[in-house]
Design an enzyme around this catalytic site. Structure first.
Site, PDB file in Angstrom:
ATOM      1  N   ASP A   1     -12.171  54.272  -4.744  1.00  0.00           N
ATOM      2  CA  ASP A   1     -11.384  55.385  -3.801  1.00  0.00           C
ATOM      3  C   ASP A   1     -11.335  55.021  -2.523  1.00  0.00           C
ATOM      4  OD1 ASP A   1     -11.052  57.271  -5.645  1.00  0.00           O
ATOM      5  OD2 ASP A   1     -13.001  58.331  -5.123  1.00  0.00           O
TER       6      ASP A   1
ATOM      7  N   ASP B   1     -15.230  60.735  -7.145  1.00  0.00           N
ATOM      8  CA  ASP B   1     -16.279  61.507  -6.655  1.00  0.00           C
ATOM      9  C   ASP B   1     -16.030  63.134  -7.087  1.00  0.00           C
ATOM     10  OD1 ASP B   1     -14.039  61.826  -5.056  1.00  0.00           O
ATOM     11  OD2 ASP B   1     -14.927  61.324  -3.326  1.00  0.00           O
TER      12      ASP B   1
END
Length: 1015
Positions: A454, A756
């Site tokens: 990410d 996440d």
């Protein structure tokens, strides 16, 4: 061997089927101690029990829902059920007992709920408040805990040290040796008297006890490490209101009456009832196995512990905790099921099985040869009809030697060395801010060839601030030091009002007052930055929230890349606000507010100006968000979806999220280690490219692509495109999943993925190693992950990769060392038995050698810390052999040297070293034993490096290695010089000690020469 292992002892790093796990267990033959060998493997029977419990839950819930629906039809005419409040509950100030509460929620019993006055009635009877929660007075909390219990499930009791001693004694070969020792003791004392006749038997007993206690100590320490890690895994926090203050609390401290705030991705921490919220979808699959999400609302207010919030947000009242919930009972069973065994554990069980069978064959043949030689000798002397106690002792000694060959030959320590190394690595990684949830991830991470990371919070700091804005078509810098009122004075008052209404109502965050009276902003870093911007404009969060009524909320999710609310305005009428990815929201707008604060149609010039602003912000590595609104017709109802187009653009904000220090170096380190780093983000492509260049991820020959473009590509185009992709922007969770799947299956890469959000769960599950963020990650993401990065830092991911490689190589070193000892001990005792009719190494000596190579060897070699050299070699990948050609070269070379040396000493030792007299055989055998042990010690040092010649580099940094080596040398001196009567040894002269050590040391230059032979 490798092909046999791949065929029969191959399991996946995760999600292996029960059939595969059962198959390798069935193939494991010649197991000395099943309790110890299979201690760290999954308990399949407990898993079947948990699966049956899930099916029962599913059936129970289905029936409960059907019954509650039927009851609802007749609820008005039903007489209230009889319920008497227990006296102790009443005395504590409550009106409901735990069992009654449990039956309401677990049974989805609307009738009982209605009887107790609905949700508000339950709130009153639990002496709590929906706004303030329960009081935090210590005595009141204690009383509540005594009545309703704690939110913990029953765990298996920690096993004491003596349990491990008992398990170590379950070793079949040690039991047989124990029987031999006992018989030897009886026969010896009967024939030679006490104490002389007891020496052999007591020697074996002492050796067995030493092996048992060293083994038990090692295993006990390991179990303590795993217990500590288990505690860390279970740390889950949740937002709770107590005593009027919102605070983060451990789910294990929750009590009935607590008011809990749930958001998308949270795990429901206990059974309870829905109080208020929007669009709540609950995934109950973890409890019932049912994949279809359930809508929870005022009509269906039941929330069950262990289920996950798939969408929406709400406030809930806790009613039932701990073992009163179905989740508590399920977790108690699941915790006994254990973790899946790792691929290396299974593979080394295979190696142990193969070598064990060979060892058993050699042991039987050795015993047969020794007995045949003895019988031949007696036949030659004509005493074959007369047998005495000495003959019985001799046969017993032969049997003990044969059994001890099995002890040495079955490398029981191989699979356990994996666990030891993993336990050591997991403990150290915890200090390096990485929490390993699944053992296999430790070793798999060492083989990773690709990391899909990410951007936000992993490569960047996740400390966000609004630094630029474009409101009313005017671009302005937002300086932190300057007062926000200067910006609000430049914007028309009507626009400021609209902007604050949008910021404070269309948010997943909150502005609260902490216990100390300080203002605190709760929510994701993006929400926090926007709320901070709103407060700097002079806004009042609570006043703004109370001024309008929320009619509908659609929370942000990474598929839509937007969130929206519908407000009922104080002056009447409905207004929708939305915010999200700039280009997506801008495409949904047909009007814009101009510099005079008037709403005007969005013409081509205005669109181009706003698009150029978005690109400008993005090229400065800023995250961009667009805010928009629209007036709604009065016909809109709360059940309708918020419109997707027809909005008026209020403005665009640019949010700065700086790159983390050290990321650029970590990316460069990955590249030198042969690991490709790819950035997969939901952000704007220009922002992504700017950050990727800054981190060193995007190179001149790499490609940056947007998710929508990626998913339109054909299979052939993807084959050509995927190896070049370095950045994927505006990606949906499905794009991430597709990329990971292609990398794993089509390109055979070993993929690590960070995530996440709740929607990252499929990609985390699909990847070889799922890495969840500890700070920004949701519970759903953490549950699907194999490793939790506690500081959300990319550099920690690189540390995990380094530890993964260290584990893999340490186990290879240990296997190389142990197989050398196995081969030599087998051949020496077998050939000696065949040629001379006696074994040079006795049972006690072989037990000591076994301990050097098994427990102590594993401690020394499997706990070697990682060094920077590990990240300068290519990854093993998916297809690499575990026992490599380099290892076979070292094993066979060392084995040949040691065998020739011992054979030479047996044949010519007496002549060369002038060993004469009645004890000549005993002195020679002691000398051979001593030389053999020192060969193993120097080979242990050699095994620190499989290819490098300098094996002493950094040796003093590994205190465990130095301690084990020193302790072994010290104990060897004691055995030779002082324990002769028990260990069948005699003190050696200084010259003999010198040559024992010299012959052992010669293994080092030989190892250096072997390493120069190409394979």
């Amino acid at each position: 061997m490798e092909s046999y292992l791949n065929e029969n002892f191959e399991v996946k790093p995760k999600n292996s089927s029960e059939e595969v796990l059962q198959r390798w267990r069935n193939l494991c033959g010649v197991v000395k101690n099943p309790k110890r060998r299979f201690r760290f493997t999954a308990n399949l029977s407990k898993r079947y029990e948990a699966a049956a419990m899930r099916r029962t839950n599913q059936e129970k819930l289905r029936v409960a829902v059907l019954v509650s629906k039927a009851a609802f039809q007749f609820i008005q005419g039903v007489a209230p059920s009889d319920y008497t409040v227990p006296k102790e509950v009443q005395a504590a100030g409550f009106q409901l007992c735990g069992d009654e509460l449990g039956s309401i929620v677990e049974g989805h019993d609307l009738k009982k709920l209605k009887f107790h006055g609905g949700v508000s009635g339950i709130v009153d009877k639990l002496a709590t408040s929906t706004t303030n929660g329960i009081p935090t007075d210590e005595a009141a909390l204690k009383c509540r805990e005594e009545i309703y219990g704690i939110n913990k499930f029953t765990e298996s009791v920690a096993r004491s040290f003596w349990v491990f001693v008992w398990e170590a004694l379950q070793d079949m070969t040690l039991m047989i040796l124990g029987v031999c020792a006992f018989v030897s003791l009886i026969v010896g004392v009967a024939t030679e008297g006490w104490p002389k006749g007891a020496h052999d038997g007591l020697g074996i007993v002492a050796s067995i006890l030493l092996v048992v206690f060293v083994t038990a100590t090692s295993d006990y320490r390991q179990s303590l490490q795993f217990r500590d890690l288990d505690k860390e895994k279970k740390k889950i926090s949740i937002q709770v209101t107590r005593n009027g203050y919102r605070q983060k609390m451990s789910i294990y401290d929750l009590l009935p009456g607590d008011i809990v705030h749930l958001a998308i991705g949270d795990q429901v921490p206990a059974d309870g009832l829905f109080l208020s919220g929007f669009s709540v979808l609950i995934d109950e699959s973890s409890l019932t196995g049912e994949s279809e999400p359930v809508i929870v609302s005022a009509e269906n207010p039941f929330l069950l512990s262990g289920t996950k919030v798939q969408d929406g947000s709400c406030k809930m009242l806790i009613t039932t905790v701990g073992m009163r919930t179905q989740w508590g009972k399920l977790m108690a069973t699941l915790s006994e099921g254990g973790d899946d065994e790792t691929p290396l554990q299974v593979k080394l069980n295979g190696v142990a099985t193969i070598i064990g069978k060979i060892g058993l064959f050699f042991a039987v043949v050795t015993f047969a040869v020794l007995v045949q030689k003895m019988f031949g000798r007696k036949l030659h002397h004509g005493t074959h009809w007369s047998w005495c106690g000495d003959d019985a002792l001799e046969i017993l000694e032969y049997f003990a030697v044969a059994v001890t060959i099995v002890v040495v030959a079955v490398p029981e320590g191989l699979p356990l060395a994996v666990t030891l190394s993993l336990a050591f690595a997991m403990k150290k990684m915890m200090n390096d801010k990485a929490l390993v949830r699944h053992l296999a991830a430790c070793e798999t991470m060492g083989s990773a060839t690709t990391i899909c990371s990410d951007k936000t919070g992993t490569l960047t700091t996740n400390h966000m601030t609004v630094v630029k804005s474009c409101i009313c078509m005017n671009v302005k810098e937002v300086s932190k030091s300057a007062d926000g009122s200067s910006l609000s004075s430049e914007i028309p008052a009507s626009v400021v009002k609209l902007l604050l209404q949008s910021i404070f109502n269309n948010t997943g965050g909150e502005v609260v007052v902490s216990k100390r009276g300080k203002r605190e902003i709760l929510g994701t870093p993006t929400e926090t930055a926007i709320l901070e911007f709103g407060l700097s404009l002079g806004g009042d969060f609570q006043a703004e929230r109370q001024a309008s009524k929320l009619v509908r909320v659609e929370p942000f999710n990474s598929t839509k890349k937007r969130m929206g609310v519908v407000l009922e305005l104080p002056e009447g009428g409905l207004r929708a606000h939305c915010k999200g990815a700039s280009e997506i929201i801008l495409a949904a707008c047909d009007k814009v507010i101009n510099s005079d604060g008037e709403v005007v149609p969005l013409d081509e010039g205005s669109t181009n100006h706003l698009k150029a602003t978005i690109d400008q912000f993005a090229s400065e590595a800023l995250r961009t968000l667009c805010l928009a609104y629209m007036e709604l017709e009065n016909g809109f109802s709360a059940a309708d979806d918020i419109p997707l187009s027809g909005y008026t653009c209020i403005g665009i904000v640019g949010i700065k999220d700086p790159v983390r220090p050290g990321v650029k170096e970590s990316v460069a380190l990955c590249r030198s280690a042969g690991v490709t780093v790819r950035m997969v983000t939901g952000d704007n492509i220009n922002t992504a490219k700017a950050i990727a260049r800054e981190c060193g991820i995007l190179t001149d020959d790499g490609i940056a692509i947007e998710g929508p473009v990626f998913r339109e590509k054909s299979q052939e185009e993807l084959l050509e495109l995927i190896p070049k992709i370095q950045v994927m922007a505006r990606s949906s969770p499905l794009d991430k999943h597709t990329l990971v799947k292609h990398l794993r299956t089509t390109f055979n890469e070993v993929v690590a993925v960070t995530g996440d959000g709740t929607n990252d769960a499929p990609a985390l599950h699909e990847a070889d190693i799922g890495l969840a963020m500890g700070i920004a990650g949701t519970e759903v993401a953490k549950e699907s992950a194999d490793v939790i990065i506690l500081d959300d830092n990319f550099s920690t991911i690189v540390t995990v990769a380094k530890w993964g490689r260290s584990v893999y190589i340490n186990i290879q070193k240990f296997v190389q060392f142990q197989l050398t000892v196995n081969v030599v001990a087998l051949i020496v005792n077998f050939s000696s038995a065949c040629l001379t009719g006696s074994a040079p190494l006795t049972a006690v000596q072989l037990l000591w050698v076994n301990m050097i190579m098994d427990t102590l060897g594993a401690l020394a070699l499997a706990t070697e810390p990682p060094n920077d050299e590990l990240m300068k070699r290519p990854p093993v990948g998916r297809t690499g052999n575990f026992i490599t050609n380099v290892m076979w070269r070292n094993i066979l070379g060392q084995s040949l040297y040691q065998f020739l040396l011992i054979w030479f000493l047996q044949a010519f030792g007496k002549i060369i070293f002038f060993i004469r007299g009645p004890d000549a055989d005993l002195v020679l055998n002691t000398f051979i034993f001593n030389t053999f042990v020192f060969c193993q010690l120097f080979n242990e040092v050699n095994s620190r490096e499989m290819e490098k010649i300098d094996v002493l580099e950094g040796i003093l940094d590994n205190q465990v290695f130095v301690t084990v080596l020193s302790a072994t040398v010290l104990f060897q001196i004691i055995i030779i010089e002082y324990l002769g009567t028990f260990a069948n040894t005699t003190p050696l002269s200084v010259v003999q000690w010198f040559f024992s050590i010299l012959f052992g040391f010669l293994g080092m230059p030989i190892a250096a020469y072997l390493k120069q032979i190409p394979v």
